[in-house]
Design a protein around this motif. Structure first.
Motif, PDB file in Angstrom:
ATOM      1  N   LEU A 254       0.802  -1.225   0.000  1.00  0.00           N
ATOM      2  CA  LEU A 254       0.000   0.000   0.000  1.00  0.00           C
ATOM      3  C   LEU A 254       0.833   1.273   0.000  1.00  0.00           C
ATOM      4  CD1 LEU A 254      -2.691  -1.026   2.638  1.00  0.00           C
ATOM      5  CD2 LEU A 254      -2.940  -1.024   0.159  1.00  0.00           C
TER       6      LEU A 254
ATOM      7  N   TYR B 232      -8.073   7.848  -1.467  1.00  0.00           N
ATOM      8  CA  TYR B 232      -8.532   6.513  -1.071  1.00  0.00           C
ATOM      9  C   TYR B 232      -9.287   6.618   0.247  1.00  0.00           C
ATOM     10  CZ  TYR B 232      -4.687   4.823  -4.102  1.00  0.00           C
ATOM     11  OH  TYR B 232      -3.830   4.581  -5.149  1.00  0.00           O
TER      12      TYR B 232
ATOM     13  N   ASP C 278      -8.380   2.120   1.749  1.00  0.00           N
ATOM     14  CA  ASP C 278      -7.629   1.448   0.680  1.00  0.00           C
ATOM     15  C   ASP C 278      -8.434   1.234  -0.598  1.00  0.00           C
ATOM     16  OD1 ASP C 278      -5.452   1.364   2.457  1.00  0.00           O
ATOM     17  OD2 ASP C 278      -6.171  -0.526   3.312  1.00  0.00           O
TER      18      ASP C 278
ATOM     19  N   ASP D 188      -6.272   8.072   2.487  1.00  0.00           N
ATOM     20  CA  ASP D 188      -4.946   8.223   1.894  1.00  0.00           C
ATOM     21  C   ASP D 188      -5.063   9.177   0.718  1.00  0.00           C
ATOM     22  OD1 ASP D 188      -3.812   6.280   3.588  1.00  0.00           O
ATOM     23  OD2 ASP D 188      -4.375   4.664   2.240  1.00  0.00           O
TER      24      ASP D 188
END
Length: 198
Positions: A75, A121, A124, A152
């Motif tokens: 990630l 994001y 995720d 994110d």
């Protein structure tokens, strides 16, 4: 006559054995206590403390450790060890607790508008594949799930002037700013903020 003499000798010796010698010595009195010397009392012992046992704190199940978070190479791009360049790394922008059902994130280019682009994001999953940052704020409303909501923001490029610079603000569902910060990240790196819905 021998018997009388023997009896007399025994009588003298027996008298001598019963005499007390202590009375023949001079009397020595016991000296009085000195009035100036104070008797020192022994120190008092403090009773043992009965502290209650330490209450074990319940660990926070939603606590995020950024060092552990960024170890996931699937990630997060690993930090580049380039001397003098500090933006080639991921940034953790904090963890915020909220009770709201939604949250709004606003972001814009924080420096010279140079064509910076980001991807957003939520837990995720891509929710904004490409956003061009300019001088005006753009907003994104997020429906929060119970527990951790990890946002994110990945730098897709660095524009004409490195690094990718952005300013963001997080609002709760009542329109109150709960967090505000800036990030400076290189291409492929992410800025992470966590919203914890209680």
């Amino acid at each position: 006559m021998k018997r009388i003499l023997f009896l007399f000798t025994i009588l003298i010796f027996s008298q001598q054995g019963q005499a007390q010698e202590e009375l023949n010595k001079k009397f020595t009195p016991i000296p009085p206590k000195d009035a100036n010397t104070k008797e020192v009392a022994p120190p008092k012992e403090a009773p043992p403390k009965n502290d209650p046992p330490a209450v074990a704190e319940k660990p926070d199940p939603y606590k995020i450790n950024p060092d552990e978070l960024f170890k996931n190479t699937n990630l997060y791009k690993q930090e580049a060890n380039v001397e003098g360049i500090f933006y080639r790394r991921n940034q953790f922008l904090g963890s915020i607790k909220t009770t709201g059902l939604t949250s709004t994130i606003r972001y814009r280019d924080a420096a010279f508008v140079d064509g910076d682009k980001v991807r957003v994001y939520l837990n995720d999953k891509v929710i904004q594949p490409e956003v061009s940052l300019d001088g005006e704020f753009k907003s994104l409303k997020i429906n929060l799930v119970q527990g951790i909501n990890k946002i994110d923001i990945e730098a897709l490029n660095e524009g004409f002037a490195s690094p990718n610079t952005a300013e963001f603000q997080v609002f709760d569902d009542k329109g109150i700013v709960v967090s505000s910060s800036e990030w400076n990240v290189g291409t492929g790196y992410k800025a992470v903020i966590v919203l914890v819905k209680e």
